[in-house]
Write a protein that holds these residues in place. Sequence first.
Motif, short mmCIF file in Angstrom:
data_model
loop_
_atom_site.label_atom_id
_atom_site.label_comp_id
_atom_site.label_asym_id
_atom_site.label_seq_id
_atom_site.Cartn_x
_atom_site.Cartn_y
_atom_site.Cartn_z
N ILE A 157 0.84 -1.19 0.00
CA ILE A 157 0.00 0.00 0.00
C ILE A 157 0.88 1.24 0.00
CG2 ILE A 157 -1.94 -1.12 1.18
CD1 ILE A 157 -0.98 0.28 3.77
N TRP A 158 0.29 2.36 -0.40
CA TRP A 158 0.98 3.65 -0.38
C TRP A 158 0.91 4.21 1.02
CZ3 TRP A 158 4.16 5.27 -3.97
CH2 TRP A 158 4.04 4.74 -5.25
N GLN A 159 2.06 4.71 1.50
CA GLN A 159 2.13 5.24 2.85
C GLN A 159 2.92 6.54 2.89
OE1 GLN A 159 3.14 1.93 5.72
NE2 GLN A 159 3.43 0.90 3.76
N LEU A 160 2.57 7.34 3.86
CA LEU A 160 3.30 8.56 4.16
C LEU A 160 3.80 8.41 5.59
CD1 LEU A 160 3.99 11.56 3.46
CD2 LEU A 160 1.83 12.13 4.52
N ILE A 161 5.08 8.59 5.79
CA ILE A 161 5.67 8.44 7.12
C ILE A 161 5.72 9.81 7.79
CG2 ILE A 161 7.65 7.56 8.43
CD1 ILE A 161 6.31 5.40 6.66
N ASP A 162 4.97 9.97 8.90
CA ASP A 162 4.93 11.26 9.58
C ASP A 162 6.31 11.72 10.03
OD1 ASP A 162 2.21 11.73 9.26
OD2 ASP A 162 1.68 10.59 11.05
N ALA A 163 7.15 10.80 10.50
CA ALA A 163 8.51 11.15 10.92
C ALA A 163 9.31 11.72 9.75
CB ALA A 163 9.21 9.94 11.52
N ASP A 164 9.02 11.23 8.54
CA ASP A 164 9.70 11.73 7.35
C ASP A 164 9.29 13.18 7.08
OD1 ASP A 164 11.46 11.26 5.14
OD2 ASP A 164 9.71 11.13 3.83
N LEU A 165 8.01 13.50 7.31
CA LEU A 165 7.55 14.89 7.15
C LEU A 165 8.31 15.80 8.12
CD1 LEU A 165 3.65 14.74 6.76
CD2 LEU A 165 5.34 15.33 5.04
N GLN A 166 8.51 15.32 9.34
CA GLN A 166 9.23 16.11 10.35
C GLN A 166 10.68 16.33 9.93
OE1 GLN A 166 8.00 17.57 13.06
NE2 GLN A 166 5.95 16.73 12.79
N SER A 167 11.38 15.25 9.55
CA SER A 167 12.80 15.36 9.23
C SER A 167 13.07 16.14 7.95
CB SER A 167 13.44 13.97 9.15
OG SER A 167 12.89 13.24 8.08
N SER A 168 12.12 16.13 7.01
CA SER A 168 12.31 16.85 5.75
C SER A 168 11.91 18.32 5.85
CB SER A 168 11.51 16.18 4.63
OG SER A 168 10.12 16.37 4.86
N LYS A 221 0.04 19.82 5.62
CA LYS A 221 -0.66 19.02 6.64
C LYS A 221 -1.29 17.82 5.94
CE LYS A 221 -4.58 19.25 9.78
NZ LYS A 221 -5.69 20.10 10.23
N ASN A 222 -1.02 16.64 6.47
CA ASN A 222 -1.61 15.42 5.94
C ASN A 222 -3.07 15.37 6.39
OD1 ASN A 222 -2.30 12.85 5.16
ND2 ASN A 222 -0.87 11.81 6.52
N LYS A 223 -4.00 15.39 5.45
CA LYS A 223 -5.42 15.34 5.78
C LYS A 223 -5.99 13.93 5.68
CE LYS A 223 -7.94 18.72 4.23
NZ LYS A 223 -8.57 19.65 3.29
N GLY A 224 -5.11 12.95 5.44
CA GLY A 224 -5.56 11.56 5.40
C GLY A 224 -5.59 10.99 4.00
#
Length: 168
Positions: free
Chosen positions: A80-91, A98-101
Amino acid sequence: PQNPKTPIILEETIYKYIIKIKRMTRQLIALMMLSAVALGEVLTLDLTKNRDDNHDSPLELKVGESFEVLLREIPITGYIWQLIDADLQSSGLASIIKNKGSTYQQDENREGAVGVGGVRKMSFEVIGAGVGDLNLYYGRSWEITAKLEAGEDLTPNIQKIISIVAKM
């Protein structure tokens, strides 16, 4: 006997109605445009047919705008396609978008068909100005979670990179 002024009066009346209709049409168009701005149009980035890792050009957006990314997936395989919240922080993107889902819509299929794919829609809102790369991961969630917990590099799992340029 017909009054010779009747055609002129009728033409003037029709002309007045045409002017009113034009004015109302302009007002309606203005209201529709204001509604579109108030509702905020959503930019859709359809990558369902794009096999490349990178999106061709940066997404140029303004603070307050929203965008969505469409991607093909077949979740029955575990991928599945995923977005890693920690990756948003580090980048640094956590202060820009803002990830709305996300949602998944399965393709239409014949009854009883298994392994049917569909489209993952990831939704975002621009919350600040800045520049960064949005990395989207394609893989089995448990494998990516295990790699995160072990501190392993997730770079091999990045399947899409979308450059974001957000302005005020």
